[in-house]
Design a protein around this motif. Structure first.
Motif, PDB file in Angstrom:
ATOM      1  N   PRO A  25       0.791  -1.236   0.000  1.00  0.00           N
ATOM      2  CA  PRO A  25       0.000   0.000   0.000  1.00  0.00           C
ATOM      3  C   PRO A  25       0.822   1.284   0.000  1.00  0.00           C
ATOM      4  N   TRP A  30      -1.351   4.042  -1.840  1.00  0.00           N
ATOM      5  CA  TRP A  30      -2.650   3.878  -1.186  1.00  0.00           C
ATOM      6  C   TRP A  30      -2.640   4.491   0.218  1.00  0.00           C
ATOM      7  N   ALA A  43      -5.794   2.072   2.840  1.00  0.00           N
ATOM      8  CA  ALA A  43      -4.930   0.971   2.426  1.00  0.00           C
ATOM      9  C   ALA A  43      -5.662  -0.363   2.543  1.00  0.00           C
ATOM     10  N   CYS A  44      -6.402  -0.538   3.634  1.00  0.00           N
ATOM     11  CA  CYS A  44      -7.152  -1.784   3.823  1.00  0.00           C
ATOM     12  C   CYS A  44      -8.270  -1.912   2.787  1.00  0.00           C
ATOM     13  N   LYS A  46      -8.431  -0.483  -0.244  1.00  0.00           N
ATOM     14  CA  LYS A  46      -7.837  -0.723  -1.568  1.00  0.00           C
ATOM     15  C   LYS A  46      -7.327  -2.163  -1.677  1.00  0.00           C
ATOM     16  N   SER A  47      -6.780  -2.684  -0.590  1.00  0.00           N
ATOM     17  CA  SER A  47      -6.276  -4.053  -0.597  1.00  0.00           C
ATOM     18  C   SER A  47      -7.410  -5.043  -0.807  1.00  0.00           C
ATOM     19  N   TYR A  72       3.663  -3.582   5.472  1.00  0.00           N
ATOM     20  CA  TYR A  72       3.303  -2.207   5.841  1.00  0.00           C
ATOM     21  C   TYR A  72       4.406  -1.691   6.759  1.00  0.00           C
TER      22      TYR A  72
END
Length: 457
Positions: A25, A30, A43-44, A46-47, A72
């Motif tokens: 990310p 992200w 980030a979570c 988008k992941s 991360y």
């Protein structure tokens, strides 16, 4: 990373068995590199979208998906020892949750691997120089940036929390039992987690043998009876209720009874499966060279047992195929899908202690409730003139009136015993495993089969 169409075309190649993805990310924007903590929620999210995209792709191609690496950075995008990992822990937990959900829903995700384990290595500076410890951070990146060290306890705690959250792990029952527990970590990674796990399970009396993760094994780390004499003696000396032995990577579990006698590695899975089947209906799986006791216990509870080819990956494949609730190998490897599809000594310990606490029995009394079998392990050296495939085929035909499996070599099931003939993948030998009610009978069966093979040469 950016061209999904190209990714699918590449993975459609019949020579490629599974899909892999990486998730970074911060590197991908992200989360802001200057302050990744502020972008953890995005980030979570988008992941999850990225995983869903490739999950759909894997489903279309009919292939498994592996999250090959993900990472991360530490708090404030800093690197080094002692810097908090709150955002990283949240990210890891999120990815693990996606993997678990896929497994529960029968999705294609077959596993994941965080980046990366730094163990007891330590960064001397941001820049790696010759003579420095090797970490998971490559030399061109800040040292300690993505590495997970043995002192990053919050990351280790995440796995313990997942174990404690399982429905069949009864922390209160274990606590009330007031067990005194010994363990041998063979100076490897088990020393980082076993005391923490036992304390979290409510065990306050812990005798730790060889807990320092130096990597210098105090004895052969293979958890076989001849290698565990130290803990067998210590369990009796310290008045422990049970002893546990793990291998260096903590995926195999052997048990010692309160009287200092080995529970026997083959029966680790048998006992845990017994407990799981008491609370969950479903199939069990072990490999073809594992004890018949698991089949006996499973069928006594009205459930189905299935055998797989030797090898953890084959056990897992069969477990998924049959939707098994518990499985593993006779070497002490417990695979419990409610947690994940991999051998895990920690979940084995938690489930076994729950069983022991609820049974009201001593460890040796519990062991005595299971069918008694002994396995004899033998081999025949191969010479260039021996046609192994022909021999195995002839042996299968010779015993065609019995239950014969050719999934992995030849396994012949007699009424109360079996023999498994299998060509080794690593040595020029035929492995001959036989099991019967006692070692004398198992040895006799093995010798009989070996003589018949020699006559066919």
């Amino acid at each position: 990373e950016a061209d999904a169409e190209l990714c699918e075309r590449i993975h459609a190649d019949p020579n490629i068995d599974y899909l892999t993805i990486h998730i970074w990310p911060v590197n991908w924007g992200w989360a802001p590199r200057s302050n990744p903590d502020s972008g953890i929620d995005n980030a979570c999210a988008k992941s999850s979208q990225y995983i869903a995209l490739h999950t759909d792709m894997a489903n279309r191609l009919g292939k498994p998906l592996v999250i090959e690496e993900f990472g991360y950075s530490r708090q404030g995008n800093r690197s080094g020892i002692g810097i908090p990992t709150d955002s990283r822990d949240q990210f890891y937990s999120h990815i693990f949750g996606e993997v678990k959900r896929s497994i529960e829903e029968g999705g294609p995700i077959a596993g994941c691997n965080f980046w990366g384990w730094g163990g007891n290595g330590r960064p001397r500076d941001l820049v790696w120089r010759a003579g420095d410890d090797y970490l998971s951070d490559p030399p061109h990146e800040p040292q300690g940036w993505y590495s997970v060290f043995d002192c990053d306890t919050t990351t280790i705690d995440m796995h313990i929390e997942k174990v404690l959250a399982l429905d069949l792990v009864d922390v209160e029952a274990i606590k009330q039992a007031n067990f005194k527990v010994a363990y041998d970590a063979v100076c490897s990674t088990g020393g980082l987690v076993l005391t923490k796990l036992l304390n979290a399970l409510g065990v306050q009396q812990v005798v730790a043998l060889n807990p320092e993760p130096t990597g210098l094994f105090p004895h052969n780390p293979e958890p076989l009876p001849e290698n565990i004499t130290q803990i067998c003696e210590e369990v009796v000396k310290q008045g422990c209720d049970v002893g546990f032995i793990v291998d260096p990577d903590v995926d195999r579990l052997a048990i010692v009874c309160e009287n200092g006698k080995p529970f026997v590695e083959e029966y680790t899975l048998v006992s845990v499966a017994d407990y799981v089947l008491d609370h969950t209906s479903g199939a069990t799986v072990s490999n073809m060279s594992s004890t018949k006791a698991l089949r006996d216990v499973t069928e006594a509870k009205g459930q189905r047992y299935y055998a797989s080819a030797v090898g953890e990956v084959n056990v897992v494949e069969k477990m998924k195929e049959m939707n098994a609730v518990i499985g593993g190998e006779g070497n002490g490897g417990i695979i419990y899908p409610a947690l994940h599809y991999g051998r895990d000594a920690l979940v084995g310990i938690a489930l076994f202690l729950s069983l022991l606490a609820k049974s009201g029995k001593t460890c040796s009394q519990l062991r005595a409730t299971y069918p008694e079998y002994e396995i004899s392990k033998n081999k025949i050296e191969l010479t260039p003139d021996i046609n192994v495939d022909s021999i195995l085929e002839k042996m299968a035909k010779k015993y065609a009136d019995y239950e014969v499996s050719t999934i992995d070599g030849v396994k012949i099931m007699f009424e109360k015993e079996w023999v498994h003939l299998r060509k080794s993948n690593t040595e020029p030998i035929i492995r001959i495993y036989s099991e019967s009610r006692d070692m004398e009978s198992a040895d006799r069966l093995a010798k009989k089969i070996m003589q018949e093979i020699m006559e066919l040469k």
